[in-house]
Design a protein around this motif. Structure first.
Motif, short mmCIF file in Angstrom:
data_model
loop_
_atom_site.label_atom_id
_atom_site.label_comp_id
_atom_site.label_asym_id
_atom_site.label_seq_id
_atom_site.Cartn_x
_atom_site.Cartn_y
_atom_site.Cartn_z
N LEU A 31 169.51 43.78 -159.56
CA LEU A 31 169.11 43.05 -157.84
C LEU A 31 168.18 44.33 -157.07
O LEU A 31 167.88 44.35 -156.50
N ILE A 32 168.14 45.58 -158.19
CA ILE A 32 167.86 46.65 -157.93
C ILE A 32 165.89 46.34 -158.15
O ILE A 32 165.33 46.86 -156.80
N ALA A 33 165.27 45.56 -159.05
CA ALA A 33 164.42 45.10 -158.99
C ALA A 33 164.23 44.58 -157.92
O ALA A 33 162.82 43.61 -157.49
N GLY A 34 165.30 43.24 -157.27
CA GLY A 34 164.65 42.41 -156.28
C GLY A 34 164.46 43.45 -155.02
O GLY A 34 164.19 42.89 -154.33
N VAL A 35 165.20 44.18 -154.74
CA VAL A 35 165.12 44.59 -153.42
C VAL A 35 164.12 45.37 -153.77
O VAL A 35 163.13 45.71 -152.33
N ARG A 36 163.61 46.04 -154.23
CA ARG A 36 161.91 47.06 -154.43
C ARG A 36 161.31 45.77 -154.68
O ARG A 36 159.99 46.96 -153.15
N ALA A 37 161.08 45.02 -154.69
CA ALA A 37 159.87 44.13 -154.58
C ALA A 37 159.99 43.24 -153.09
O ALA A 37 159.25 43.34 -152.73
#
Length: 162
Positions: A31-37
């Motif tokens: 989820l953090i990777a999705g938000v960051r992307a």
């Protein structure tokens, strides 16, 4: 002296706790990777106050980018002979798109509802992927269904609006 049954219960509880910790960490990292992307583009489409806003009339598209002249709408924004807009399925030659300029360059990002939804598509994919981890690793099927369906709704809405 502890019996074999109590020893087995203790190790089973430790394994369960370890699985929850590892799978919870994996789900949060997805989820953090999705938000960051998503945030790399979403910040420009959502927080437009003080940014240059205008329209780009797409004249030509290459392999990865489309270009065209920029016509400003916001005060203080200057017209540009050519700006770069990422070539996606949502950009076509001969059409005009509302955009926000990235600071200090010639890169533009689509704005409005289409730009906002398109910017959050990576988060939609992350929600769908994390839902599998939550369902399988954390055994939280209701939460997983909500996450997965939220991701599908986000991606579908972006597809329909763009």
């Amino acid at each position: 002296m502890p019996s074999a049954v109590s020893s087995s219960r203790g190790s089973s509880a430790a394994l369960r706790l370890g699985r929850f910790a590892v799978m919870g960490t994996v789900a949060v990292l997805i989820l953090i990777a999705g938000v960051r992307a998503s945030w790399g583009t979403a910040q420009y489409t959502m927080l437009t106050k003080g940014r240059e806003r205008g329209a780009v009339a797409v004249e030509s598209c290459g392999e990865r980018v489309c270009t065209g002249p920029y016509t400003p709408v916001s005060p203080g924004s200057q017209p540009r002979a050519e700006v770069v807009l990422e070539d996606t399925a949502a950009v076509a030659e001969g059409r005009t798109y509302a955009v926000v300029m990235k600071p200090g360059g010639v890169e533009a990002v689509r704005s409005g509802p289409a730009g906002i939804l398109y910017a959050w598509v990576p988060l939609g994919g992350a929600l769908m992927l994390a839902s599998v981890v939550v369902a399988g690793g954390l055994l939280r099927t209701r939460v997983a269904w909500v996450m997965g369906l939220s991701g599908v709704a986000l991606v579908t809405a972006a597809f329909l609006v763009v």
